[in-house]
Write a protein that holds these residues in place. Structure first.
Motif, PDB file in Angstrom:
ATOM      1  N   MET A 189       3.289   3.815   8.924  1.00 14.67           N
ATOM      2  CA  MET A 189       4.554   3.158   8.594  1.00 14.67           C
ATOM      3  C   MET A 189       4.321   1.846   7.849  1.00 14.67           C
ATOM      4  O   MET A 189       5.130   1.464   6.991  1.00 14.67           O
ATOM      5  CB  MET A 189       5.379   2.925   9.859  1.00 14.67           C
ATOM      6  N   THR A 190       3.219   1.168   8.153  1.00 16.03           N
ATOM      7  CA  THR A 190       2.870  -0.030   7.372  1.00 16.03           C
ATOM      8  C   THR A 190       2.623   0.351   5.920  1.00 16.03           C
ATOM      9  O   THR A 190       3.107  -0.317   4.993  1.00 16.03           O
ATOM     10  CB  THR A 190       1.621  -0.716   7.955  1.00 16.03           C
ATOM     11  N   GLY A 191       1.857   1.435   5.722  1.00 13.95           N
ATOM     12  CA  GLY A 191       1.625   1.906   4.361  1.00 13.95           C
ATOM     13  C   GLY A 191       2.898   2.341   3.668  1.00 13.95           C
ATOM     14  O   GLY A 191       3.105   2.074   2.482  1.00 13.95           O
ATOM     15  N   ALA A 192       3.798   3.007   4.411  1.00 11.34           N
ATOM     16  CA  ALA A 192       5.066   3.453   3.833  1.00 11.34           C
ATOM     17  C   ALA A 192       5.934   2.263   3.443  1.00 11.34           C
ATOM     18  O   ALA A 192       6.564   2.259   2.370  1.00 11.34           O
ATOM     19  CB  ALA A 192       5.799   4.340   4.837  1.00 11.34           C
ATOM     20  N   TRP A 193       5.979   1.258   4.303  1.00 14.47           N
ATOM     21  CA  TRP A 193       6.760   0.051   4.002  1.00 14.47           C
ATOM     22  C   TRP A 193       6.244  -0.622   2.729  1.00 14.47           C
ATOM     23  O   TRP A 193       7.020  -0.954   1.827  1.00 14.47           O
ATOM     24  CB  TRP A 193       6.678  -0.914   5.190  1.00 14.47           C
ATOM     25  N   LEU A 194       4.937  -0.790   2.636  1.00 11.21           N
ATOM     26  CA  LEU A 194       4.360  -1.440   1.462  1.00 11.21           C
ATOM     27  C   LEU A 194       4.524  -0.581   0.215  1.00 11.21           C
ATOM     28  O   LEU A 194       4.716  -1.110  -0.891  1.00 11.21           O
ATOM     29  CB  LEU A 194       2.879  -1.738   1.713  1.00 11.21           C
ATOM     30  N   GLY A 195       4.422   0.740   0.374  1.00  7.10           N
ATOM     31  CA  GLY A 195       4.544   1.622  -0.780  1.00  7.10           C
ATOM     32  C   GLY A 195       5.973   1.775  -1.273  1.00  7.10           C
ATOM     33  O   GLY A 195       6.233   1.744  -2.480  1.00  7.10           O
ATOM     34  N   LEU A 196       6.906   1.907  -0.346  1.00  3.43           N
ATOM     35  CA  LEU A 196       8.299   2.152  -0.723  1.00  3.43           C
ATOM     36  C   LEU A 196       9.036   0.894  -1.173  1.00  3.43           C
ATOM     37  O   LEU A 196       9.864   0.938  -2.097  1.00  3.43           O
ATOM     38  CB  LEU A 196       9.050   2.779   0.456  1.00  3.43           C
ATOM     39  N   TYR A 197       8.734  -0.242  -0.528  1.00  4.41           N
ATOM     40  CA  TYR A 197       9.531  -1.447  -0.773  1.00  4.41           C
ATOM     41  C   TYR A 197       8.757  -2.622  -1.348  1.00  4.41           C
ATOM     42  O   TYR A 197       9.358  -3.561  -1.874  1.00  4.41           O
ATOM     43  CB  TYR A 197      10.198  -1.891   0.540  1.00  4.41           C
ATOM     44  N   ARG A 198       7.436  -2.587  -1.255  1.00  6.43           N
ATOM     45  CA  ARG A 198       6.638  -3.716  -1.744  1.00  6.43           C
ATOM     46  C   ARG A 198       5.786  -3.363  -2.955  1.00  6.43           C
ATOM     47  O   ARG A 198       5.014  -4.194  -3.431  1.00  6.43           O
ATOM     48  CB  ARG A 198       5.721  -4.251  -0.636  1.00  6.43           C
ATOM     49  N   GLY A 199       5.908  -2.124  -3.467  1.00 14.20           N
ATOM     50  CA  GLY A 199       5.220  -1.760  -4.695  1.00 14.20           C
ATOM     51  C   GLY A 199       3.818  -1.214  -4.531  1.00 14.20           C
ATOM     52  O   GLY A 199       3.128  -0.936  -5.515  1.00 14.20           O
ATOM     53  N   GLY A 200       3.321  -1.074  -3.301  1.00 18.96           N
ATOM     54  CA  GLY A 200       1.969  -0.571  -3.085  1.00 18.96           C
ATOM     55  C   GLY A 200       0.967  -1.692  -2.906  1.00 18.96           C
ATOM     56  O   GLY A 200       1.338  -2.848  -2.661  1.00 18.96           O
ATOM     57  N   ILE A 201      -0.314  -1.362  -3.041  1.00 22.71           N
ATOM     58  CA  ILE A 201      -1.350  -2.379  -2.886  1.00 22.71           C
ATOM     59  C   ILE A 201      -2.297  -2.351  -4.081  1.00 22.71           C
ATOM     60  O   ILE A 201      -2.515  -1.318  -4.702  1.00 22.71           O
ATOM     61  CB  ILE A 201      -2.161  -2.186  -1.579  1.00 22.71           C
ATOM     62  N   ALA A 202      -2.850  -3.516  -4.409  1.00 23.51           N
ATOM     63  CA  ALA A 202      -3.862  -3.654  -5.467  1.00 23.51           C
ATOM     64  C   ALA A 202      -4.543  -4.993  -5.246  1.00 23.51           C
ATOM     65  O   ALA A 202      -4.012  -5.882  -4.575  1.00 23.51           O
ATOM     66  CB  ALA A 202      -3.230  -3.585  -6.853  1.00 23.51           C
TER      67      ALA A 202
END
Length: 259
Positions: free
Chosen positions: A38-51
């Motif tokens: 769910m942390t990954g989903a939150w960052l992916g769906l609403y925060r643009g992902g990670i880089a």
């Protein structure tokens, strides 16, 4: 002597029947994986992902901290409950390695947020979340260092280990709970920064993050429950008890108890 030996084997056999323990451990793992997902989903769906570059670098921080200081650290604490019949040395090494992996992943998350703040010109270490986070990080390092010195380094005596063991167990559980609490503070802080007044309008991101917070609390509670059940502690193996009694005779120290 034989009756004492039989009694010792009987107690070990009874202790090796943990009842509901496997179900609680499985439930804790389900919760932990849901927290990470769910942390990954939150960052992916609403925060643009990670880089590692650009504005997405910040998102490395919450993901690494949740994986390292919450999920892996919780699993490290459960090692002595899950691997009940393996050699004590093997269990110790696994316990220590999980903490090492947790610390390294958390270090990556820490570097990511400081580097992101430096590039953006943001202030560091002014919030309660950041203060608690640094406290947890330092305590994790000290706990691992002292634990290695007492339990894996060959120089420590049984009596010295016995005197420190309760403190090690207490601070391990305390640091884990502080990690969960710090993650909740960071989650709330990020929601207030990004959503502002829209947080009170039940924005989908806010609802998802609230569910993530409840999962974090649930994971922490289940792990703590498993740790505090005395009958689920790792039973001492017969060879460990025999070695302990022999060593006590030689040194007049206390015999090691299970962790």
């Amino acid at each position: 002597m034989s009756s004492c030996h039989l009694s010792m084997e009987s107690r070990t056999s009874m202790a090796s029947s943990p009842g509901a323990l496997p179900y609680y451990v499985a439930f804790s793992q389900l919760l932990g994986l849901m927290v990470v997902a769910m942390t990954g989903a939150w960052l992916g769906l609403y925060r643009g992902g990670i880089a590692w570059e650009g504005t997405l670098q910040f998102n490395v921080h919450p993901l690494c901290m949740v994986i390292g200081l919450v999920f892996l650290q919780g699993d490290a604490l459960l090692v002595y409950r899950v691997f009940r019949n393996e050699a004590k040395r093997t269990t110790k090494v696994l316990h220590g390695l999980l903490h090492v992996f947790a610390f390294i992943i958390a270090l990556v998350g820490l570097v990511a947020v400081f580097d992101y703040h430096r590039k953006k010109g943001y202030a560091d270490l002014y919030s309660l979340h950041s203060w608690c986070g640094m406290l947890v990080f330092v305590l994790c390092f000290v706990q691992w260092l002292v634990g290695f010195s007492f339990f894996l380094f060959p120089g420590a005596s049984f009596s010295l280990r016995n005197r420190y063991r309760p403190q090690h167990v207490f601070f391990g559980a305390t640091i884990f709970l502080l990690s969960v609490g710090t993650a909740l503070l960071g989650l709330k802080e990020e929601l207030l920064f990004t959503l502002g007044s829209k947080y009170s309008t039940f924005e989908p991101e806010g609802v998802l993050a609230n569910v993530l917070g409840l999962l974090l609390v649930s994971f922490g509670v289940v792990v703590l429950y498993i740790l505090t059940r005395a009958e689920w502690k790792r039973p001492p193996q017969a060879e460990e008890q025999a070695l302990s009694m022999d060593f006590k005779t030689l040194t007049e120290g206390d015999s090691p108890s299970s962790q």
